[in-house]
Design a protein around this motif. Structure first.
Motif, short mmCIF file in Angstrom:
data_model
loop_
_atom_site.label_atom_id
_atom_site.label_comp_id
_atom_site.label_asym_id
_atom_site.label_seq_id
_atom_site.Cartn_x
_atom_site.Cartn_y
_atom_site.Cartn_z
N THR A 178 65.60 14.32 52.41
CA THR A 178 64.79 14.95 54.13
C THR A 178 64.72 13.54 55.06
O THR A 178 65.34 13.60 56.70
CB THR A 178 63.72 15.13 53.50
N VAL A 179 64.71 12.23 54.46
CA VAL A 179 64.39 11.50 55.70
C VAL A 179 66.00 10.56 55.97
O VAL A 179 65.72 9.96 56.97
CB VAL A 179 63.28 9.71 54.81
N TRP A 220 63.81 19.37 54.43
CA TRP A 220 62.42 19.79 52.94
C TRP A 220 63.08 21.33 52.20
O TRP A 220 62.51 21.39 50.90
CB TRP A 220 61.46 19.30 53.40
N THR A 251 64.20 21.76 47.96
CA THR A 251 63.49 21.96 46.98
C THR A 251 63.47 23.39 46.67
O THR A 251 63.64 23.75 45.62
CB THR A 251 62.10 22.21 47.93
N LEU A 280 59.25 14.96 44.16
CA LEU A 280 59.84 13.79 45.28
C LEU A 280 60.39 13.17 46.27
O LEU A 280 61.20 12.27 47.48
CB LEU A 280 58.15 11.92 45.13
N LEU A 328 61.91 14.13 48.99
CA LEU A 328 62.20 13.03 50.40
C LEU A 328 63.45 12.04 50.76
O LEU A 328 62.75 12.18 51.63
CB LEU A 328 60.91 11.95 49.83
#
Length: 482
Positions: free
Chosen positions: A126-127, A108, A112, A120, A123
């Protein structure tokens, strides 16, 4: 343990463990005993006869400990035989989950920083990264049979865990030292802009001539282009000033000489002489001569024309100087605008601080600062150890009873599989031999039938031949009788 191995060989519903080859795969799939567990609250209570048990759960019952043990890749049915090791694998599952959460937080921060803002969209990686690390750690800590006999896979897993930990640790280190890194990068960018401004001013001086040499160390990066420069009429102004100075000297010399002659004329013409015949006064002949001399000097040296010419040249010089002053102001304004444009372009390139720029800034901060250097590496090693922790916890805890049972079950399964393969091979060979005998019998039967048919055909042909011969003999006898 004997019951466990027996259950692997004996299929449910059979008394002696024997069966046909077609049912071998079904018996092997059901080779492990099941435990009967009655759920009463969060914990599970195991009951039954030991080897066989049945697990019953209430609908929508969420067992957090069981979910954590799933992350370690253990078999709950086999682990039910050594219940005292459940807590260890539950804790190991928590470590695996914690490592994946740390990896998600690291990704994350990385996403960013790469995007330059919180979005978003971050994400998605990240996931994906969390699931990848979770699955990879699960593979690294999954119990393997005969693990102590294989050092190579263990070292490979540790190496993978170390590399993964280094990748995960770096964004977290950058996040911890974010303030210092951003301040250092901001100072570097300010210094770079100041240096660029200095180079642009040095490499674009106010030109004093039409062709001004480029200062040393200035390339196309720092040289700006201008439409008009103050040096375009510098040579003309220099030449005009030189001519005006020479003419001024000449005019001054002629003026000095002419003033001297005029002084002589004034002095001589003040004296008057009286003419005896008329009694009148008149100027002397020397006065008239000096006047002619002065007039002749003016005519010969063209003093009036030179003075007018000098005045015109001075006026032209003043005009060119005024134009040069205005052109210099325009040049300075154009240079300032060009420098600002170049600085704006450089600022546009410095929108957001990238990951590589942050890593370089962190390395520069650590250089020459032993305390910060040690602190950065301690933080890095901390996160690397945290990421390697699942593998370390797994392999430093030694071989457990579950591992030994898994090894035994695996070796037993391999032996059973080998025997099943050999049994299937023997059955297949027997089937082939039976099929071959059947084919050979069919060949012999067809051959006998063919030979019998041939003999019948031969006999029938012989009978027909004999009948034909007899008929011919009868015909011959009848003919001879007649």
């Amino acid at each position: 343990m004997t019951d466990f191995l027996t259950n692997q060989v004996t299929a449910p519903g059979t008394a002696d463990g024997h069966g046909t080859g077609d049912d071998a795969a079904a018996r092997t799939a059901n080779r492990r005993a099941t435990g009967r567990t009655t759920e009463e609250g969060p914990a599970a209570r195991t009951t039954g006869d030991g080897a066989r048990a049945r697990t019953t759960r209430r609908p929508f019952d969420f067992d957090a400990a069981r979910r954590l043990r799933t992350l370690t890749g253990v078999d709950e049915e086999l682990l039910a035989r050594v219940r005292y090791e459940r807590s260890k694998y539950t804790a190991l599952g928590g470590v695996v989950l914690g490592t994946s959460v740390i990896a998600a937080f690291s990704m994350w921060n990385f996403a960013t920083e790469a995007l330059g803002r919180v979005s978003l969209v971050a994400l998605v990686p990240t996931v994906i990264w969390m699931l990848f690390v979770l699955n990879l750690d699960r593979w690294l800590v999954t119990p393997q049979p005969n693990a102590r006999r294989r050092v190579g896979p263990l070292l490979t897993r540790l190496l993978i865990a170390l590399m993964l930990g280094a990748v995960i640790a770096e964004p977290l280190v950058l996040r911890i030292f974010q303030t210092a890194v951003e301040e250092h990068v901001a100072d570097e960018r300010t210094d770079a802009l100041d240096q660029l401004r200095t180079n642009l001013v040095r490499c674009n001086p106010v030109p004093s001539t039409a062709q001004t040499a480029t200062p040393e160390g200035c390339d196309r990066t720092y040289v700006l282009s201008f439409g008009k420069t103050p040096g375009e009429r510098a040579e003309e102004l220099t030449a005009l000033r030189s001519d005006a100075a020479a003419l001024q000297k000449r005019v001054d010399r002629d003026t000095t000489r002419l003033e001297a002659i005029d002084s002589e004329v004034r002095d001589e013409c003040r004296r008057l002489i009286r003419i005896a015949a008329t009694g009148l006064y008149q100027r002397t002949s020397e006065c008239l001569r000096l006047r002619d001399k002065a007039q002749d000097y003016r005519t010969t040296h063209r003093t009036d024309e030179n003075e007018k010419r000098l005045a015109g040249m001075n006026s032209r010089i003043s005009k060119i100087e005024a134009e040069q002053t205005a052109s210099r102001g325009d040049f300075l304004k154009a240079r300032a605008d060009g420098i600002e444009r170049r600085l704006d372009q450089e600022r546009a390139k410095q929108k957001e601080i990238g990951v590589l720029e942050r890593m370089r800034a962190l390395d520069q901060l650590a250089t020459g600062n032993p305390v910060l250097f040690v602190g950065i590496w301690l933080v890095r090693l901390l996160f690397v150890v945290l990421d390697v922790l699942p593998v370390l916890v797994k392999y430093l805890s030694g071989e457990s009873a579950y591992d030994r049972m898994l090894t035994s079950a695996s070796n037993s399964a391999v032996k059973i599989h080998d025997e099943e393969i050999r049994l299937a091979e023997r059955r297949a060979m027997a089937n082939l031999e039976i099929a071959q005998d059947t084919i050979e019998q069919e060949v012999r039967r067809h051959r006998a039938e063919s030979e019998a048919a041939f003999r019948e055909h031969t006999a029938a042909m012989n009978i027909r031949v004999r009948q034909a011969v007899n008929a011919l003999e009868d015909e011959i006898r009848r003919s001879s009788t007649v």
